[in-house]
Design a protein around this motif. Structure first.
Motif, PDB file in Angstrom:
ATOM      1  N   UNK A 126      23.841  31.145  70.720  1.00  0.00           N
ATOM      2  CA  UNK A 126      23.442  32.342  71.471  1.00  0.00           C
ATOM      3  C   UNK A 126      22.203  32.988  70.865  1.00  0.00           C
ATOM      4  N   UNK A 140      19.113  30.966  71.581  1.00  0.00           N
ATOM      5  CA  UNK A 140      18.727  31.101  72.986  1.00  0.00           C
ATOM      6  C   UNK A 140      18.048  32.450  73.222  1.00  0.00           C
ATOM      7  N   UNK A 192      12.527  33.126  74.248  1.00  0.00           N
ATOM      8  CA  UNK A 192      11.586  33.601  75.266  1.00  0.00           C
ATOM      9  C   UNK A 192      10.942  34.901  74.808  1.00  0.00           C
ATOM     10  N   UNK A 200      19.701  37.079  79.305  1.00  0.00           N
ATOM     11  CA  UNK A 200      19.204  35.726  78.987  1.00  0.00           C
ATOM     12  C   UNK A 200      20.378  34.791  78.713  1.00  0.00           C
ATOM     13  N   UNK A 201      21.377  35.285  77.971  1.00  0.00           N
ATOM     14  CA  UNK A 201      22.542  34.445  77.665  1.00  0.00           C
ATOM     15  C   UNK A 201      23.305  34.101  78.945  1.00  0.00           C
ATOM     16  N   UNK A 238      21.952  33.780  81.836  1.00  0.00           N
ATOM     17  CA  UNK A 238      21.147  32.739  82.465  1.00  0.00           C
ATOM     18  C   UNK A 238      21.445  31.390  81.828  1.00  0.00           C
ATOM     19  N   UNK A 239      21.562  31.407  80.494  1.00  0.00           N
ATOM     20  CA  UNK A 239      21.876  30.176  79.765  1.00  0.00           C
ATOM     21  C   UNK A 239      23.190  29.580  80.249  1.00  0.00           C
ATOM     22  N   UNK A 259      22.831  28.264  83.951  1.00  0.00           N
ATOM     23  CA  UNK A 259      22.138  26.986  84.099  1.00  0.00           C
ATOM     24  C   UNK A 259      22.822  25.871  83.295  1.00  0.00           C
ATOM     25  N   UNK A 265      23.246  25.625  80.036  1.00  0.00           N
ATOM     26  CA  UNK A 265      22.719  25.346  78.692  1.00  0.00           C
ATOM     27  C   UNK A 265      23.640  25.892  77.610  1.00  0.00           C
ATOM     28  N   UNK A 266      24.322  27.012  77.920  1.00  0.00           N
ATOM     29  CA  UNK A 266      25.227  27.623  76.941  1.00  0.00           C
ATOM     30  C   UNK A 266      26.660  27.564  77.463  1.00  0.00           C
TER      31      UNK A 266
END
Lengths: 462, 437
Positions: A15, A18, A22, B40-41, B43-44, B47, B49-50
């Motif tokens: 986490x 990630x 960005x 963002x997490x 979104x991860x 998609x 990714x997480x």
């Protein structure tokens, strides 16, 4: 790494990686291998020494509000979170300087010096959260560029750490200092590709006594551009001359409920500061010029609150535009002031040609435009057209004697246009300078002077 | 299983404007503790990714849900809805793995779903307080059987109303005889308008811990010329369930409330808890795709007002008893950021004679209470509270006014811990107004 900065200063979980993959640039993303949060210059020097020895990329980062992909760890490595260097060390009222850590939030710096009756003019749109170190590394601008210049005009001295771990200082509190090459200026705007800045000494001015705001509405963009030109030709330099095109006005109005007119092509937002009488006289004269040069309406803000509300609306333009479509790509083309109308018209023509939606606003007084494309990153075909449109916009800016960025920096997003701006000789010299600072190429690789440019596509690290 | 609204996630342009408004980011400086980072997490996860794992769960539950970021966000991202989706996803996955914690299901499922049990809980609490059993338990260390977080919080709880007192509540309270509206009602029949019937949402916790405040709410409304109805069969608003990823339970409670107030036949419904109010006003959003309930929930929401909001709409009350105190106001996040009610409470406080009003710095920044956050994330909650108390001390106020039971308890706890009890008190706005009538 944990031996240097402690367990709390090292983030490695999926986490965390990630969340630092960005910045505020759309679409671009790549995971770092680790996030490191040093608290002292000594810790930082050790981190850099270790990274240099193992040739691990290091990407210094403040609040991650940058818009050209400058802090995306495109080759993995260490994201160096500098937000804990957030001390204001000294406000020197005798020498008119302030000395700070790079992690200080820009708005907090403004507040602190203004409390002492002093003024730090650079005011990037993201000042509420951007860090001063990031502003210096990117050479950020803002709305007061016309009269006061940008960040590089205020940096007097800095402490920085080379990838080798060596801690050095350049400049200091001297307003006049011409000893040797100007390494201070070289590091300002170096976008984290040369060294890590750990302390800054900035120049301050006396806080202007008063300021007033004027709004001008025009039926055509050329009228607005002419008003800007005539004002300056009349030897008045306002602190701020901002413009919004029609599309931007609509969106900002929906967000801010200011009651802006819907049928005009452009709006100019003009602010002057200084001694009260001078400000009143300048604002009057600008209003006269505007009326004479074809403005359909001229309004002087009656109170400071009204003026502040209008300026706040301008500040929200970018984010308000993002309400329209899922992805918002803001660019930063700049032309000499006199070519502003030509450039805005070119942007409109190019948007039509590639069938993409572009709203434009920016700093009319500086010739600094922010053509902002409203698109959807999931639509690859549209993103390709957007890419082509921007390519043509930058070509046009260069042809008009302009440049590829006025205040956001090159980062990743404008890598491929830099050779066109500085020439092959310029690129080679910049690369040689980078090698002198960073022989192993660990500092923010893939940015500014890197050789291979990438398309604007999502970059995923395994 | 729920999924994220990708358009809403993409609305976030990661500009970072939300970061300074986020209390947990302010405490940690870490991206994972910010709204931008959390989106963002998500979104991860969306998609692929997480994974939805323990780390993701920890990050999503570290959010207070104060929604200050929504006020700060120029792009208009509906963060509150996104974080609810994230938590619902987490809970659904856990149910699939049959791993729900005992304490969690004990409170959300076995207590808040059943109003009768909440009332019994209130009786037990009263009995303990009245008999000195609570003191005894504290002194003997019996309180240690409670988790540390709950034992810490109970110190801030005042004596609750007795069962006998509760029994005396009138279901319908007529307009006060001295009210201006009443005088209008007594006017010749031709000019007469019937007294407005207002239902009170009593709230589950509010009615146990702050029974007198609910009674005071009715008195204020009666003074303002309303007929006040304590609607029967109303239940918990469901806010805690919705914020904890139990949306189905929240919607079940919402339906019972809609029915209860339809039966009460009222023109408006008033609530005095910012957190409940925000949830009650979201019912229409919860049921927007349900043909049977969409219209009924819209009707319900159109009647819903916070007490400060309603008092500002009604003819002004005349406060005659001065309150000689320096007073400050702590916004309830869900009243300010969730419902956009900011000025009305301040105006009401200022309208009391004798009050020396002073604005609290960062008044609309969360106090750390946030539903059950001060129990589930005790340490972070206390860090936020310490900072809040510093600011309260700076105002030199004697009274801190709040508009939500959670905030009120948290303020009481903060005042105790900061050693300010000698000169500062926390009070619900309704109790303050009632005192000045």
């Amino acid at each position: 790494m944990t031996e240097i900065v402690g367990r709390e200063g090292v983030l490695t979980t999926p986490n965390s990686l990630y969340a630092y993959s960005f910045d505020a640039t759309p679409i671009l993303r790549a995971n770092p291998d680790v996030v490191v949060i040093p608290r002292t210059t000594e810790q930082l020097a050790q981190v850099l020494r270790l990274a240099d020895a193992h040739k691990i990329p290091v990407i210094p980062r403040g609040s991650g509000t940058n818009l050209a992909g400058g802090t995306i760890p495109v080759e993995g490595g260490i994201v160096l979170n500098m937000t804990r260097f957030n001390q204001i060390y000294e406000i020197d009222e005798k020498n008119l300087t302030v000395t700070v850590g790079p992690g200080v939030i820009t708005a907090d710096l403004h507040k602190a010096v203004e409390a002492a009756g002093l003024f730090y003019p650079p005011d990037p749109g993201s000042q509420r959260i951007s860090t001063i170190g990031g502003n210096v590394a990117q050479c950020a601008g803002g709305m007061r560029g016309l009269k006061y210049g940008v960040t590089k005009d205020y940096v007097l001295g800095l402490e920085y750490v080379l990838p080798s771990g060596q801690v050095l200082r350049a400049g200091g509190k001297n307003y006049k200092d011409v000893a040797g090459y100007d390494l201070t200026r070289l590091l300002v705007g170096s976008e984290g590709t040369l060294a890590v800045i750990t302390e800054l000494t900035l120049k301050l001015l006396p806080l202007p006594e008063t300021k007033r705001t004027l709004v001008v509405f025009c039926e055509q963009m050329v009228d607005a551009a002419r008003i800007v030109e005539r004002t300056v030709a009349d030897k008045i330099i306002p602190a701020t001359m901002e413009f919004l095109d029609q599309a931007t006005m609509r969106v900002v109005d929906e967000f801010s409920h200011l009651g802006l007119p819907r049928d005009v092509a452009a709006m100019l937002l003009i602010e002057q500061d200084g001694p009260e009488q001078q400000v009143a006289r300048d604002i009057d004269r600008i209003a006269q010029i505007a009326r004479k040069e074809g403005a359909v309406d001229v309004q002087v803000a009656k109170t400071p609150e009204e003026g502040a509300k209008l300026m706040a609306a301008r500040r929200s333009a970018l984010a308000a535009l993002s309400r329209l479509r899922p992805t918002t790509i803001l660019e930063d083309a700049t032309v000499p002031r006199a070519r502003l109308a030509d450039m805005v018209e070119a942007v409109d023509r190019i948007a039509d040609k590639y069938q993409v939606q572009i709203c434009t606003f920016g700093h009319a007084g500086d010739g600094n435009l922010h053509p902002t494309c409203l698109t959807d990153e999931r639509d690859r075909e549209e993103i390709n057209r957007v890419e082509q449109a921007f390519e043509e916009i930058f070509q046009t800016a260069l042809e008009l004697g302009g440049t590829i960025t006025g205040e956001h920096g090159v980062g990743m997003a404008k890598l491929k246009y830099l050779p066109q701006r500085v020439g092959e000789g310029g690129m080679e010299l910049m690369q040689a300078i980078k090698r002198a600072f960073d022989p192993n190429g660990i500092m923010n690789p893939g940015k500014v002077v890197a050789r291979s440019a990438r398309q604007r596509i999502v970059v995923n690290q395994p | 299983m729920s999924s994220f609204d990708m358009n809403e996630l993409l609305n976030c342009m990661h500009c970072g404007f939300c970061l300074p408004s986020c209390p947990t980011f302010q405490q940690t400086g870490l991206e994972t503790y910010s709204p931008r980072g959390r989106i963002a997490l998500m979104k991860g996860v969306a998609e692929g990714t997480l994974p939805v794992d323990a780390e993701f769960e920890q990050n999503m539950y570290a959010c207070l849900g104060c929604r200050a970021c929504e006020t700060a966000c120029p792009a208009g991202v509906q963060y509150g809805a996104l974080i609810e989706d994230a938590r619902e996803l987490i809970e659904d996955r856990k149910k699939a793995r049959k791993r729900t914690s005992f304490a969690r299901s004990a409170t959300l499922k076995h207590l808040f779903m059943h109003p009768q049990r909440i009332r019994w809980g209130g009786h037990v609490l009263w009995a303990m307080q009245a008999s000195g059993l609570q003191k005894f338990a504290e002194q003997t260390g019996l309180m240690k059987v409670l988790p540390r977080e709950m034992a810490q919080m109970q110190a801030a709880v005042d004596t609750v109303a007795s069962p006998a007192k509760r029994k005396r509540r009138q279901e319908v309270v007529g307009p006060d005889s001295t009210s201006r509206r009443r005088k209008e009602l007594d006017a010749p029949a031709a000019n007469r308008k019937p007294a407005m019937r207002v239902g009170t949402f009593t709230g589950c916790i509010m009615d146990v811990m702050f029974y007198d405040t609910n009674q005071a709410t009715a008195r204020l409304l009666a003074k303002a010329g309303c007929t006040v109805v304590f609607a029967r069969h109303q239940v918990c608003c469901g806010a805690l369930h919705a914020h904890s990823g139990e949306k189905a339970d929240a919607m079940e409670l919402a339906k019972q409330n809609i029915v209860a107030f339809e039966q009460a036949d009222v023109e408006l419904i008033v609530n005095n808890a910012g957190g409940c109010g925000a949830a009650l006003k979201e019912y229409a959003h919860w049921f927007k795709d349900d043909p049977d309930w969409a219209d009924r929930s819209r009707q319900f929401v159109s009647k819903m007002r916070d007490i400060s909001e309603l008092l500002a709409e009604l003819p002004p009350l005349s406060f005659t008893k001065p309150v000689e105190a320096r007073v400050t106001y702590q916004d309830s996040c869900h009243l300010a950021h969730g419902q956009g009610v900011r000025n009305q409470p301040r105006e009401l406080i200022r309208s009391i004679p004798g009050v020396d009003y002073v604005e609290l710095q960062n008044a609309d920044s969360c106090c750390g209470s946030a539903g059950i956050y001060n129990i589930t994330n005790y340490d972070m909650s206390m860090r936020i509270l310490d900072e809040k108390m510093q600011q309260v001390a700076n105002t030199k106020a004697n009274l801190v006014v709040t508009t939500n039971p959670g905030c009120l308890l948290q303020m009481k706890k903060g005042i105790l811990d900061a050693g300010l009890s000698e000169r500062v008190q926390a009070v619900h706005i309704v109790d303050l107004l009632n005192q000045a009538l």
